[in-house]
Design an enzyme around this catalytic site. Structure first.
Site, PDB file in Angstrom:
ATOM      1  N   ASP A 160     -18.916 -20.395 -42.131  1.00 16.96           N
ATOM      2  CA  ASP A 160     -19.447 -19.523 -41.081  1.00 16.96           C
ATOM      3  C   ASP A 160     -19.533 -20.286 -39.755  1.00 16.96           C
ATOM      4  O   ASP A 160     -19.217 -19.749 -38.687  1.00 16.96           O
ATOM      5  CB  ASP A 160     -20.842 -19.021 -41.486  1.00 16.96           C
ATOM      6  CG  ASP A 160     -20.830 -18.459 -42.899  1.00 16.96           C
ATOM      7  OD1 ASP A 160     -20.309 -17.359 -43.086  1.00 16.96           O
ATOM      8  OD2 ASP A 160     -21.296 -19.159 -43.817  1.00 16.96           O
ATOM      9  N   HIS A 188     -25.742 -17.207 -46.283  1.00 21.17           N
ATOM     10  CA  HIS A 188     -24.295 -16.965 -46.192  1.00 21.17           C
ATOM     11  C   HIS A 188     -24.065 -15.497 -46.566  1.00 21.17           C
ATOM     12  O   HIS A 188     -23.640 -15.166 -47.673  1.00 21.17           O
ATOM     13  CB  HIS A 188     -23.525 -17.901 -47.125  1.00 21.17           C
ATOM     14  CG  HIS A 188     -22.062 -17.534 -47.201  1.00 21.17           C
ATOM     15  ND1 HIS A 188     -21.209 -17.676 -46.144  1.00 21.17           N
ATOM     16  CD2 HIS A 188     -21.322 -17.006 -48.201  1.00 21.17           C
ATOM     17  CE1 HIS A 188     -20.005 -17.249 -46.487  1.00 21.17           C
ATOM     18  NE2 HIS A 188     -20.044 -16.825 -47.737  1.00 21.17           N
TER      19      HIS A 188
HETATM   20  N1  LIG Z   1     -19.783 -19.832 -49.427  1.00 18.66           N
HETATM   21  C1  LIG Z   1     -18.630 -19.437 -48.916  1.00 18.66           C
HETATM   22  O1  LIG Z   1     -18.371 -19.657 -47.718  1.00 18.66           O
HETATM   23  C2  LIG Z   1     -17.602 -18.712 -49.756  1.00 18.66           C
HETATM   24  C3  LIG Z   1     -16.372 -18.377 -49.191  1.00 18.66           C
HETATM   25  C4  LIG Z   1     -15.420 -17.742 -49.990  1.00 18.66           C
HETATM   26  C5  LIG Z   1     -15.697 -17.429 -51.310  1.00 18.66           C
HETATM   27  N2  LIG Z   1     -16.912 -17.746 -51.818  1.00 18.66           N
HETATM   28  C6  LIG Z   1     -17.236 -17.488 -53.223  1.00 18.66           C
HETATM   29  O2  LIG Z   1     -16.602 -18.499 -54.023  1.00 18.66           O
HETATM   30  C7  LIG Z   1     -16.430 -18.031 -55.354  1.00 18.66           C
HETATM   31  C8  LIG Z   1     -15.009 -18.273 -55.856  1.00 18.66           C
HETATM   32  O3  LIG Z   1     -14.102 -17.508 -55.117  1.00 18.66           O
HETATM   33  P1  LIG Z   1     -12.553 -17.423 -55.557  1.00 18.66           P
HETATM   34  O4  LIG Z   1     -11.909 -16.560 -54.555  1.00 18.66           O
HETATM   35  O5  LIG Z   1     -12.028 -18.791 -55.829  1.00 18.66           O
HETATM   36  O6  LIG Z   1     -12.694 -16.618 -56.915  1.00 18.66           O
HETATM   37  P2  LIG Z   1     -11.654 -16.597 -58.148  1.00 18.66           P
HETATM   38  O7  LIG Z   1     -12.032 -15.435 -58.988  1.00 18.66           O
HETATM   39  O8  LIG Z   1     -10.249 -16.706 -57.652  1.00 18.66           O
HETATM   40  O9  LIG Z   1     -12.005 -17.946 -58.893  1.00 18.66           O
HETATM   41  C9  LIG Z   1     -13.228 -18.129 -59.535  1.00 18.66           C
HETATM   42  C10 LIG Z   1     -12.947 -18.957 -60.770  1.00 18.66           C
HETATM   43  O10 LIG Z   1     -14.203 -19.210 -61.397  1.00 18.66           O
HETATM   44  C11 LIG Z   1     -13.958 -19.152 -62.779  1.00 18.66           C
HETATM   45  N3  LIG Z   1     -15.224 -18.996 -63.480  1.00 18.66           N
HETATM   46  C12 LIG Z   1     -15.911 -17.855 -63.793  1.00 18.66           C
HETATM   47  N4  LIG Z   1     -17.003 -18.164 -64.489  1.00 18.66           N
HETATM   48  C13 LIG Z   1     -17.024 -19.514 -64.628  1.00 18.66           C
HETATM   49  C14 LIG Z   1     -17.896 -20.414 -65.262  1.00 18.66           C
HETATM   50  N5  LIG Z   1     -18.983 -19.989 -65.918  1.00 18.66           N
HETATM   51  N6  LIG Z   1     -17.614 -21.731 -65.210  1.00 18.66           N
HETATM   52  C15 LIG Z   1     -16.511 -22.184 -64.572  1.00 18.66           C
HETATM   53  N7  LIG Z   1     -15.633 -21.372 -63.972  1.00 18.66           N
HETATM   54  C16 LIG Z   1     -15.897 -20.054 -63.988  1.00 18.66           C
HETATM   55  C17 LIG Z   1     -12.999 -17.983 -62.956  1.00 18.66           C
HETATM   56  O11 LIG Z   1     -12.341 -18.025 -64.214  1.00 18.66           O
HETATM   57  C18 LIG Z   1     -12.056 -18.246 -61.794  1.00 18.66           C
HETATM   58  O12 LIG Z   1     -10.974 -19.082 -62.150  1.00 18.66           O
HETATM   59  C19 LIG Z   1     -16.831 -16.562 -55.309  1.00 18.66           C
HETATM   60  O13 LIG Z   1     -18.172 -16.430 -55.747  1.00 18.66           O
HETATM   61  C20 LIG Z   1     -16.723 -16.216 -53.825  1.00 18.66           C
HETATM   62  O14 LIG Z   1     -17.509 -15.093 -53.483  1.00 18.66           O
HETATM   63  C21 LIG Z   1     -17.868 -18.377 -51.075  1.00 18.66           C
HETATM   64  O1  LIG Z   2     -18.154 -12.490 -48.154  1.00 14.04           O
HETATM   65  C1  LIG Z   2     -17.655 -12.828 -49.225  1.00 14.04           C
HETATM   66  O2  LIG Z   2     -17.986 -12.386 -50.320  1.00 14.04           O
HETATM   67  C2  LIG Z   2     -16.551 -13.836 -49.231  1.00 14.04           C
HETATM   68  C3  LIG Z   2     -16.948 -15.152 -48.726  1.00 14.04           C
HETATM   69  O3  LIG Z   2     -18.274 -15.465 -48.954  1.00 14.04           O
HETATM   70  C4  LIG Z   2     -16.590 -15.351 -47.285  1.00 14.04           C
HETATM   71  O4  LIG Z   2     -17.474 -15.555 -46.474  1.00 14.04           O
HETATM   72  O5  LIG Z   2     -15.378 -15.310 -46.974  1.00 14.04           O
END
Ligand SMILES: NC(=O)c1ccc[n+]([C@@H]2O[C@H](COP(=O)([O-])OP(=O)(O)OC[C@H]3O[C@@H](n4cnc5c(N)ncnc54)[C@H](O)[C@@H]3O)[C@@H](O)[C@H]2O)c1
Ligand SMILES: O=C(O)C[C@H](O)C(=O)O
Length: 328
Positions: A160, A188
């Site tokens: 962010d 977030h």
């Molecule tokens: N904080 C931020 O700025 C931010 C930004 C983008 C995404 N995110 C979050 O990050 C996370 C991952 O996003 P993504 O796009 O890579 O998702 P994704 O679905 O592509 O990957 C997530 C992975 O986690 C695995 N997983 C599920 N449960 C699990 C467990 N108990 N132990 C280990 N692995 C497990 C899944 O099998 C998958 O491979 C999501 O929660 C998303 O909302 C946060």
């Molecule tokens: O907002 C979301 O769920 C996705 C991620 O946290 C992001 O900020 O791109």
């Protein structure tokens, strides 16, 4: 003397952020060009084959800094001896979902992985939670891993922060590296408060340079707050390369320090600074040195900002209550 490799856990490593993140770590983006790494990649059994494919690609890429790869679906094996834990594993938000919708699934994962880290990680392991709801997952991890020092448990709001820098750079047509000291306060989520009241471009105040308070107090804030949703709408998937890159920025600055005169935003355990309730993981402006972060103190907060700091704190308090109800 050769530097010992750092053991770095990435959970959810077969997912889309994981796929972008692990080559960055192996290439030195997270710890610099002199720090060898051993990657510990964890995912769940249905993703085991894909996880092994990621391991094969890491071997094929022949990264000089990569000294080993553990790819496993066993949480104990994954957590054993790790110096850093980047917690990406979980279920991402899909189009039309609010972040609260993913809460039930994700907080229970963070409770159980907290115990594994507490028992098996190296002493002084530093934790970054990326998976949403990032602040509340980090709080749950902190509560269920009481022997990990609270200052070692953080969540990602650097994405962010970087988004705010990117919007200002586009608006002023300046280099993004010249924009400094934006702040993300709070969650977030769409209640976060991107604040540029202390931000500068080459030392000049952003507010003076933009000279459009209506835009800064309106569209700018909304664009940063809603950027995650806008990416999901455009890609039909949540942000991945920017999330991975920002996770590297977060840990690199935490470990190697922030440049003189510059602060960054990190989700950290509130000590009550700026009248933010203690006991929440809240995004603050921080500086880092010697492997520790410190909340920047003494910044003036106007009435407009105060309301926004309080609103996002209220949402985090509600998330905390909801998270506990999901766990009971
Ligand atoms: N904080 C931020 O700025 C931010 C930004 C983008 C995404 N995110 C979050 O990050 C996370 C991952 O996003 P993504 O796009 O890579 O998702 P994704 O679905 O592509 O990957 C997530 C992975 O986690 C695995 N997983 C599920 N449960 C699990 C467990 N108990 N132990 C280990 N692995 C497990 C899944 O099998 C998958 O491979 C999501 O929660 C998303 O909302 C946060
Ligand atoms: O907002 C979301 O769920 C996705 C991620 O946290 C992001 O900020 O791109």
């Amino acid at each position: 003397m050769a530097t010992e490799p750092a053991h770095v856990l990435v959970t959810g490593a077969a997912g889309q952020i994981g796929y972008a993140l692990v080559p960055m770590i192996a290439r030195g983006v997270m710890f610099g060009p002199d720090q060898p790494v051993i990657l510990h990649m964890l995912d769940i059994p249905p993703a085991a084959e894909a996880l092994n494919g990621v391991k094969m690609e890491l071997v094929d890429a022949a990264f000089p800094l990569l000294k080993g790869v553990v790819a496993t679906t066993d949480v104990v094996e994954a957590c054993t001896g790790v110096n850093y834990a980047v917690m990406v594993g979980g279920f991402p938000r899909k189009e039309g979902m609010e972040r609260k919708d993913v809460m039930t699934k994700n907080v229970s994962i963070y409770k159980s992985q907290a115990s594994a880290l507490e028992k098996h990680a190296a002493a002084n392991c530093k934790v970054l939670v990326v998976a949403n709801p990032a602040n509340t997952n980090a709080l749950i991890l902190k509560e269920f891993a009481p022997s990990i020092p609270e200052k070692n448990i953080t969540c990602l709001t650097r994405l962010d922060h970087n988004r705010a820098l990117g919007q200002i750079s586009e608006r002023l047509n300046v280099q993004v590296c010249d924009v400094k000291n934006a702040i993300i306060w709070g969650n977030h989520s769409s209640t976060q408060y991107p604040d540029v009241n202390h931000a500068t471009v080459c030392g000049k105040p952003v507010r003076e340079l933009v000279a459009d308070d209506e835009w800064l107090n309106g569209e700018f804030i909304k664009t940063v707050q809603q950027r995650g949703a806008a990416i999901i709408k455009a890609r039909k998937l949540s942000s991945a390369l920017s999330a991975a890159s920002s996770a590297c920025d977060h840990i690199r600055d935490w470990v190697l320090g922030t440049p003189e005169g510059t602060w960054v935003s990190m989700g950290v355990y509130s000590d009550g600074s700026y009248n933010v309730p203690a006991g929440l993981i809240y995004s603050f402006p921080v500086t880092c040195a010697n492997g520790d972060w410190k909340i920047v103190q003494g910044l003036s907060i106007d009435e407009f900002s105060r309301k926004k700091l309080d609103l996002t704190a209220e949402e985090l308090s509600e998330e905390k209550t909801l998270a506990y109800s999901c766990l009971s």
